[in-house]
Design an enzyme around this catalytic site. Structure first.
Site, short mmCIF file in Angstrom:
data_model
loop_
_atom_site.label_atom_id
_atom_site.label_comp_id
_atom_site.label_asym_id
_atom_site.label_seq_id
_atom_site.Cartn_x
_atom_site.Cartn_y
_atom_site.Cartn_z
N LYS A 90 0.48 -1.48 -0.03
CA LYS A 90 0.08 0.44 0.12
C LYS A 90 0.98 1.35 0.03
O LYS A 90 0.76 1.86 -0.67
CB LYS A 90 -1.03 0.23 1.59
CG LYS A 90 -1.94 1.13 0.90
CD LYS A 90 -2.83 0.38 3.17
CE LYS A 90 -3.55 -0.57 2.75
NZ LYS A 90 -4.33 -0.70 4.00
N ARG A 160 -3.52 3.13 8.29
CA ARG A 160 -3.04 1.84 7.01
C ARG A 160 -2.37 0.98 7.51
O ARG A 160 -0.79 1.76 7.64
CB ARG A 160 -3.23 2.42 6.00
CG ARG A 160 -3.96 3.67 5.99
CD ARG A 160 -4.11 4.27 4.34
NE ARG A 160 -4.94 3.69 3.60
CZ ARG A 160 -5.25 3.83 2.28
NH1 ARG A 160 -4.75 4.85 2.51
NH2 ARG A 160 -5.79 3.19 1.69
N GLY A 169 -7.89 -7.37 4.93
CA GLY A 169 -9.01 -7.79 5.34
C GLY A 169 -8.50 -8.52 6.43
O GLY A 169 -8.57 -9.06 7.94
N MET A 171 -5.63 -6.95 8.18
CA MET A 171 -5.07 -5.65 9.20
C MET A 171 -6.37 -4.68 9.04
O MET A 171 -7.49 -5.01 8.26
CB MET A 171 -4.48 -5.10 8.71
CG MET A 171 -3.03 -6.37 8.22
SD MET A 171 -1.99 -6.25 9.51
CE MET A 171 -0.75 -8.18 8.84
N ARG A 432 -3.35 -1.92 -6.72
CA ARG A 432 -2.74 -2.55 -7.00
C ARG A 432 -3.48 -3.36 -7.84
O ARG A 432 -4.92 -3.12 -8.53
CB ARG A 432 -3.27 -3.41 -5.13
CG ARG A 432 -4.57 -3.62 -4.99
CD ARG A 432 -4.53 -4.34 -3.49
NE ARG A 432 -6.23 -3.94 -3.22
CZ ARG A 432 -6.41 -4.32 -2.29
NH1 ARG A 432 -5.83 -4.55 -1.23
NH2 ARG A 432 -8.37 -4.25 -1.56
N HIS A 548 -17.01 -8.97 0.07
CA HIS A 548 -15.60 -9.91 0.48
C HIS A 548 -16.06 -10.98 0.21
O HIS A 548 -14.99 -11.95 -1.08
CB HIS A 548 -15.82 -10.07 2.27
CG HIS A 548 -15.40 -10.61 2.26
ND1 HIS A 548 -15.75 -12.13 2.69
CD2 HIS A 548 -13.52 -10.32 2.68
CE1 HIS A 548 -14.16 -12.46 3.30
NE2 HIS A 548 -13.80 -11.81 3.13
N SER A 857 10.46 -44.00 -13.32
CA SER A 857 9.24 -42.97 -12.95
C SER A 857 8.86 -42.87 -11.31
O SER A 857 9.34 -43.79 -10.88
CB SER A 857 7.88 -43.59 -13.64
OG SER A 857 6.84 -43.21 -13.49
N CYS A 924 5.18 -40.16 -11.86
CA CYS A 924 3.61 -40.35 -12.01
C CYS A 924 2.88 -40.05 -10.23
O CYS A 924 1.51 -40.35 -10.31
CB CYS A 924 3.90 -41.84 -12.99
SG CYS A 924 4.13 -42.57 -11.84
N TYR A 944 9.88 -36.20 -17.68
CA TYR A 944 8.42 -35.40 -17.90
C TYR A 944 7.96 -35.35 -16.38
O TYR A 944 7.42 -36.01 -15.81
CB TYR A 944 7.86 -36.56 -19.10
CG TYR A 944 7.39 -37.98 -18.89
CD1 TYR A 944 6.51 -38.26 -17.72
CD2 TYR A 944 8.65 -38.76 -19.17
CE1 TYR A 944 6.00 -39.61 -17.00
CE2 TYR A 944 8.32 -39.81 -18.53
CZ TYR A 944 7.05 -40.90 -17.99
OH TYR A 944 6.84 -41.84 -16.92
P1 ADP Z 1 -8.10 -2.63 3.63
O1 ADP Z 1 -6.39 -2.75 3.47
O2 ADP Z 1 -8.51 -2.92 4.46
O3 ADP Z 1 -8.62 -1.42 1.87
P2 ADP Z 1 -7.67 1.06 4.19
O4 ADP Z 1 -5.92 0.95 4.96
O5 ADP Z 1 -7.02 0.73 2.76
O6 ADP Z 1 -7.82 -0.95 4.32
O7 ADP Z 1 -7.63 1.40 4.15
C1 ADP Z 1 -9.96 1.24 4.41
C2 ADP Z 1 -10.76 2.51 3.85
O8 ADP Z 1 -10.25 3.17 4.75
C3 ADP Z 1 -10.02 1.84 2.40
O9 ADP Z 1 -11.74 2.52 2.01
C4 ADP Z 1 -9.76 2.38 1.94
O10 ADP Z 1 -10.00 3.87 0.86
C5 ADP Z 1 -10.30 4.79 3.03
N1 ADP Z 1 -8.85 5.46 3.60
C6 ADP Z 1 -8.04 4.93 3.78
N2 ADP Z 1 -7.34 5.77 4.43
C7 ADP Z 1 -7.61 6.89 4.31
C8 ADP Z 1 -8.41 8.73 4.07
N3 ADP Z 1 -6.89 9.53 4.60
N4 ADP Z 1 -9.16 9.00 3.75
C9 ADP Z 1 -10.15 8.65 3.21
N5 ADP Z 1 -10.36 7.41 2.53
C10 ADP Z 1 -8.94 6.38 3.62
MG MG Z 2 -7.77 -0.94 0.92
#
Ligand code: ADP
Ligand code: MG
Ligand code: MG
Length: 966
Positions: A90, A160, A169, A171, A432, A548, A857, A924, A944
């Site tokens: 990230k 974050r 999901g 963290m 990403r 999800h 084999s 095999c 193979y």
């Molecule tokens: P994850 O790794 O679980 O996607 P994120 O760090 O991307 O967690 O953040 C969770 C949510 O919060 C995401 O929708 C992200 O876009 C939003 N978000 C994170 N940082 C900011 C920020 N500085 N301003 C507005 N929204 C944010």
């Molecule tokens: Mg995110």
């Protein structure tokens, strides 16, 4: 390919489903040592240049030191996309986007090295970290013109997490950090929007309470904050959180704080610095929470990697109707089609869009219309209530689409983006490489070659071989009669049928009992992963393509229908309604993940379309680059035909014992085994001979021109014997012998440890007439088809050899018979005689064995069993624990243990080829279709691999990737 579009918390409407379990198990979250420390005097306040400060700090220390904090924003960045190891995925991509001049809220990344340091030093940070963070916070302040903790114009930040490999999901992110009873007033005054101020504050308290203070519930009970929120909505008689007033939200903040006081006996921290360090500590702590650990195990992410922490200025999607938050994909992640794709929600924040609290809207008008049509919503209602971003905010939409294209070109891969629109202004929050279905992966890879974004080799590398399994699996029979129950979003293609279950645990239980299940939930969350893994398919009532459920299912290659909003699910009695239809736990339903349709009952399936279109193109490229040949394990003409269609270049293992089990033969087989003497045995074998010959005739015809490796009888004889008294009596009658005598003979064949008993070549040595019958059947069939101008290449394989003398004896007998038959028929057949290497001693003495073998084999199932000294049939009692606890990295019966069993193979190859440089060598065992094992076989120079028919394409692609890696 790992996958998860996270849904961490539900900030709104629903409740009963907002359960989470595992995180809470991480309970005592280590508190960082500095968390309670008072912030230092903000001397760097005016500096606004982190670099200078950092350098200064280094000079003061008089030594070069690691850099722990990297800044991004305002068109500049200290980091780059390549620095994922240090900055996490990230952070590195935020830096890259900022460096490209895209609108990214300014922020900084605390490196993964700090995480490593933290865990290596008893949860202590490097001493200079505090000063570095302060300096970089000051840079954010300077960039946005607000100050952290300023009561009149406060800077708010998000904290974050971000590991190297995407672990979404797993963290926890905290938004709106920096709010307290003073700063909230500043926020309100500045924005002239009390509702926004209190909405942000209540969200912050909830996230902080859950993530940092550890209030996420332990078991399946409801998040306590959610409960208060539900009560409030109930009291006000509203459905959505957006319908709550500023005053309601203000009251919620008090309720939330009271809850924290009650539960934890502490006041919610008002000091923004304490909040910040608490959150940073929680992110580092979350690296070792239960969810993260499970995920790392699932996707083989090393524990040492650590996570980075990103601290970033907030932008607000919840400031009103010219605000929004959403996710976008530069191409359709389900089909790979080159269309811009995604969901958004107005006046919302963070993960609202994936949490399923309101119905998300589509980005493009095209998708919006398609969605409304599928949901049976009129266009008038759609345009009024659920307009696309393209219609609602055309300028932002255009900018977003352009950004997606730019990022896709830049990364040369499909991008998954997070964005927020604040007051009509677009902000990019994440990019990403997007998770995708196998079909999409193939299409995107091939299309991108056509678009000159990537070359063919990259395209080959882009597709996970294991995932193409999905492309080979069946769909719903278009001609079947079926009863449509309802529709949802076609979230992950394929078709699935099974019994309805309502929880992950139920799914796991049923699947362990061998039942096929469809997991039905209002929506899923990371706690459901173990159930999703074992379910045939997943059906949810809420959420869209980015939910999800959808994202995880796509990554797992599972069929998923999401957001089937007509479902009225009652977990408690275990049923759901759709209109008047009622479906109970245990009832069968069928999902079509390609259309979003849900049918009642079990609908018949049809085979996949096989290798067509882009898939065919990719496989052609793969075939050109690979060195390893790929054969199949096939015991029947039908399997052989399927495998040929999948590109098998021969049969690597034809097991003759399966032929013996057919109902019309088992009688003769049993007579053979239970015969009193050799003449008796020969009489029974004479009955079997024409039948065996018939089997080989058919297989040879199908495999015209390709080698067919036939293994002589391998299993212990008692496996074929009757058990019940009825069966014995019937057999005795047909053999004309006494039942008691037969029973006695059966008991005499009993072995204490049959896998190490009278089986394999030992049978051939003790009862030569059995093997000779088989050899005769093979050679007579070969001569017969050779006369029909079929090119037949039989390879006769003698199993379970451990000593060269065993092979010498059997080879001599086999060879003599083959020559005899060829001489009598006057036909030329290029037959060879070789052996399995599956007893460790055979591998170690392969130089001797090779004197008698035309080929080897590797039978890696037995080699693993004997090399490890573990019985595969009994391993279920302990092996899963071994893998779970990291004692073994993987199940060695699924993935070759390269270090040990692989070493035996390496020795076998080296020694074998020392005797016979051109010795043909294959594998095999079931490992032959497992990508990592295929790569290993390529490295040690096998000729193979051989695997089951459906895995042949997987092995072909894996072999190509292995060749590219060399
Ligand atoms: P994850 O790794 O679980 O996607 P994120 O760090 O991307 O967690 O953040 C969770 C949510 O919060 C995401 O929708 C992200 O876009 C939003 N978000 C994170 N940082 C900011 C920020 N500085 N301003 C507005 N929204 C944010
Ligand atoms: Mg995110
Ligand atoms: Mg074996």
């Amino acid at each position: 390919m790992a996958v998860v579009r996270p849904k961490k918390r539900s900030t709104g409407v629903r409740s009963s489903t907002g359960r989470r379990t595992s995180v809470a198990k991480a309970k005592a979250r280590p508190r960082p040592s500095v968390a309670k420390a008072k912030p230092r005097a903000r001397t760097q306040h005016a500096v606004g240049r982190g670099r200078a400060t950092t350098a200064g700090a280094a000079r003061r220390k008089g030594a070069a030191r690691s850099r722990y904090v990297y800044f991004f924003g305002n068109g500049k960045a200290d980091g780059r996309a390549e620095m994922k190891n240090l900055l996490g995925g990230k952070g590195a991509n935020l830096a890259e986007m900022a460096g490209l001049g895209l609108p990214v809220p300014p922020g900084f990344t605390i490196t993964t090295e700090v995480c490593t340091h933290y865990y290596a030093n008893g949860h202590q940070y490097p001493p200079q970290l505090r000063a570095d963070v302060a300096a970089h916070l000051a840079r954010i302040e300077a960039a946005v013109g607000r100050r952290f903790g300023d009561p009149t114009n406060p800077l708010l930040v998000s904290v974050r997490s971000g590991a190297r490999a995407s672990m979404p999901g797993m963290m926890d992110t905290v938004l709106n950090l920096g709010l307290n009873h003073q700063t909230v007033q500043g926020l309100i005054a500045k924005s002239q929007n009390a509702r926004f101020g209190w909405d942000s504050y209540r969200r912050f308290i909830q996230m902080y309470g859950d993530v940092v203070l550890g209030l996420k519930p332990e078991g399946k009970e409801q998040d306590p904050f959610e409960r208060i929120l539900e009560e409030k909505k109930h009291a006000r008689g509203v459905e959505a959180d957006t319908d709550l007033s500023a005053e309601d939200l203000r009251e919620l903040t008090h309720g939330f704080k009271a809850l924290i006081r009650e539960r934890l006996g502490v006041e919610f921290p008002d000091d923004p610095q304490e909040q910040l360090w608490g959150a940073i500590g929680a992110v580092f702590g979350s690296w070792n929470n239960a969810r993260a650990i499970t995920y790392r195990k699932l996707y083989n992410i090393p524990e040492e990697w650590g996570t980075a922490v990103n601290v970033q200025a907030m932008v607000f999607g919840n400031l009103g109707n010219d605000c929004a938050t959403g996710v976008a994909f530069s191409r359709d992640p389900a089909t790979g089609e080159r269309v811009f794709y995604g969901d958004f929600l107005r006046n919302a924040q963070g993960e609202d869009v994936v949490a399923g609290i309101r119905t998300p809207q589509q980005l493009t008008k095209r998708a919006s219309i398609a969605w409304a049509t599928a949901q049976g919503i009129s266009d008038e209602e759609r345009a009024r209530k659920y307009p696309s971003l393209e219609e609602a905010m055309p300028r932002c939409f255009a900018q977003l689409e352009k950004t997606a294209r730019l990022l896709e070109r830049h990364y040369r891969d499909m991008q998954d983006l997070e964005f927020t629109i604040e007051g009509g202004r677009l902000w990019m929050l994440q990019t990403r490489n997007g998770k995708r279905t196998a079909a999409a992966a193939v299409k995107i890879a091939v299309d991108m070659v056509g678009e000159r974004l990537i070359d063919r080799e990259t395209a080959i590398r882009r597709v996970d071989p294991a995932s193409i399994d999905q492309l080979l699996h069946p769909g719903i029979d278009p001609n079947a009669e079926k009863e449509l129950l309802t529709r949802g979003v076609p979230a992950s293609p394929g078709a699935a049928t099974g019994e309805v279950v309502f929880s992950a645990d139920e799914a796991a239980e049923a699947a362990a009992a061998g039942r096929k299940v469809i997991l039905v939930r209002v929506e899923t969350s990371p706690e459901d992963i173990h159930g999703m893994q074992v379910a045939e398919g997943i059906l949810t009532a809420r959420g869209g393509q980015a939910s999800h459920a959808a994202v995880v299912a796509r990554g797992m290659g599972k069929t998923c229908v999401a957001g089937a909003s007509e479902l009225d699910i009652r977990y408690d009695p275990g049923l759901f309604h759709v209109g008047q239809h009622r479906v109970n736990r245990g009832d069968w339903i069928t999902l079509d993940g390609s259309t979003g349709e849900v049918f009642l009952g079990r609908v018949p399936m049809v085979a996949s379309r096989g290798e067509t279109g882009e898939f065919k193109t990719l496989m052609t490229w793969a075939d050109r680059v690979r060195r390893l040949k790929v054969r199949c394990n096939a015991d029947t003409p039908n399997d052989a035909a399927v495998a040929r269609e999948f590109g098998a270049e021969g049969i690597g293992l034809c097991r003759t014992e399966h032929m013996f089990f057919e109902p019309e033969r088992i009688g003769a087989v049993r007579e053979m085994i239970l015969a009193r003497d050799t003449p008796g045995r020969e009489r029974a074998l004479a009955k079997l001979l024409p039948i065996q010959r018939g089997d080989f005739l058919a297989i040879f015809r199908v495999m015209d021109g390709l080698p067919v490796n036939i293994r002589l009888l391998d299993p212990p004889l008692h496996e074929f014997l009757p058990h019940g008294d009825d069966e014995i009596a019937a057999l005795a009658a047909s053999m004309g012998v006494d039942a008691d005598e037969l029973r006695a003979r059966r008991d005499a064949l009993h072995e204490i440890n049959p896998m190490l008993g009278l089986r394999g070549c030992r049978l051939g040595i003790v009862y030569p007439e059995i093997y000779l019958m088989q050899v005769r059947a093979i050679m007579e069939a070969a001569c017969e088809v050779a006369r029909e101008k079929v090119r037949v290449i039989p390879e006769i394989m003698i199993p379970l050899v451990g000593h060269v003398h065993e092979l010498r004896t059997l080879r001599a007998e086999t060879d003599a018979l083959c020559r005899d038959i060829l001489a009598r028929t006057g036909v030329k057949v290029p037959y060879t005689i070789g052996t399995m290497i599956e007893v460790p001693r055979a591998a170690l003495t392969a130089d001797e064995i090779a004197t008698e073998a035309d080929f080897f084999s590797f039978g890696t199932n037995d080699l693993t069993q004997m090399g490890f000294g573990l019985s595969r049939d009994d391993a279920a009692k302990f092996l899963p624990q071994y893998v779970e606890r990291g004692i073994l990295p993987a199940d060695p019966f699924a993935v070759i243990d390269q270090r040990g069993i692989g070493e035996l193979m390496r020795i076998g190859v080296d020694k074998g080829r020392r005797t016979r440089p051109r010795l043909k060598i294959g594998i095999c065992g079931e490992h032959g279709g497992e990508p990592a094992s295929v790569a290993f076989c390529d490295r040690i120079g096998l000729d193979y691999v051989s695997c089951s028919p459906y895995r042949v394409p997987i092995a072909r692609l894996a072999a190509a990737q292995a060749a590219l890696a060399q």
